[in-house]
Design a protein around this motif. Structure first.
Motif, PDB file in Angstrom:
ATOM      1  N   ALA A  49      28.348  14.126  -9.063  1.00  0.00           N
ATOM      2  CA  ALA A  49      29.113  13.657 -10.305  1.00  0.00           C
ATOM      3  C   ALA A  49      30.463  13.139  -9.780  1.00  0.00           C
ATOM      4  N   GLU A  50      30.855  13.675  -8.589  1.00  0.00           N
ATOM      5  CA  GLU A  50      32.312  13.328  -7.885  1.00  0.00           C
ATOM      6  C   GLU A  50      31.738  11.740  -7.131  1.00  0.00           C
ATOM      7  N   ARG A  53      31.972   9.168  -9.890  1.00  0.00           N
ATOM      8  CA  ARG A  53      33.177   8.909 -10.447  1.00  0.00           C
ATOM      9  C   ARG A  53      33.905   8.208  -9.338  1.00  0.00           C
ATOM     10  N   ARG A  82      25.327  15.159 -15.358  1.00  0.00           N
ATOM     11  CA  ARG A  82      26.124  14.597 -16.648  1.00  0.00           C
ATOM     12  C   ARG A  82      26.971  15.869 -17.274  1.00  0.00           C
ATOM     13  N   TYR A  85      29.635  16.661 -14.559  1.00  0.00           N
ATOM     14  CA  TYR A  85      30.750  15.488 -14.731  1.00  0.00           C
ATOM     15  C   TYR A  85      31.848  16.081 -15.839  1.00  0.00           C
ATOM     16  N   LEU A  93      30.538  11.102 -18.815  1.00  0.00           N
ATOM     17  CA  LEU A  93      29.963  10.362 -18.154  1.00  0.00           C
ATOM     18  C   LEU A  93      29.536   9.050 -18.952  1.00  0.00           C
TER      19      LEU A  93
END
Length: 228
Positions: A49-50, A53, A82, A85, A93
């Protein structure tokens, strides 16, 4: 750019199959098999997730990083990303992908982080939004889903777009075609019976083995349930 990112992601999604263990798993190349990209057995959804981003943050987007992640994860792993996130970064997301990407690469990336019901709902919406209707795709979806799948897709459609699938169909198509599509959209609702097969009207009239459930006549062919 987005076109090259889309091509790369389609390469992973179309020609390779994600599996629950390993990373790259070469297989014998013959008429029935291809080399298979295998998703990692263990992944860190927070780290993924990071990374996503970071790929979208600031000026420009690193499409190759998005491909590296979404193109090498199973559906369950992508859904976990997701969720991470949202929980860890306090961001959506889907909205970030929507805002940073464009074209087919955006549409493919969005579909990869949606669950089955959301994907079907999004495809149905895309068939009917704007001028005209993509009838071929609409027919393909509504005639190829089980009752439980249609029930889940209809619920997701209302959650995503604020109106029911039936309301959208009512406003977009006409005549007996609309009646039949509405019947298919209602399959799976309580009271519509179980989908076993599609007998002819003559079979329904002459064979007492079947009975009609309490739903509209146009739905009867898809809702017959054997007695006993």
């Amino acid at each position: 750019g987005n076109d090259s990112g889309f091509a790369s992601l389609m390469l992973f999604c179309n020609f390779f199959r994600a599996e629950p263990q390993g990373w790259l798993k070469p297989r014998a190349r013959d008429s029935a098999t291809l080399t298979t990209i295998v998703a990692p057995n263990r992944t860190d959804p927070v780290a993924d997730a990071e990374a996503l981003r970071k790929a979208m943050k600031g000026l420009g987007t690193k499409e190759s990083d998005i491909v590296d992640i979404l193109g090498h994860r199973t559906l369950q792993q992508r859904l976990a990303i997701r969720q991470a996130y949202q929980q860890q970064l306090k961001r959506d997301l889907l909205k970030d992908l929507e805002g940073d990407l464009s074209g087919n690469f955006k549409q493919l990336s969005l579909q990869l982080v949606r669950g089955e019901d959301e994907r079907t709902a999004a495809c149905l919406y895309a068939c009917m939004k704007g001028v005209g209707t993509d009838d071929a795709t609409l027919i393909e979806i509504l005639t190829s889903r089980t009752p439980s799948q249609m029930h889940g897709a209809a619920k997701a459609f209302q959650d995503l777009y604020g109106q029911t699938l039936e309301q959208e169909l009512q406003s977009e198509i006409r005549g007996h075609y609309r009646d039949l599509m509405l019947a298919l959209a209602k399959v799976g609702k309580e009271g519509c019976g179980t989908f076993h097969f599609t007998p002819s009207w003559k079979t329904l009239e002459k064979n007492d083995k079947y009975h009609l459930p309490p739903c509209q006549p146009t739905c009867c062919c898809w809702c017959t349930t054997p007695k006993g």
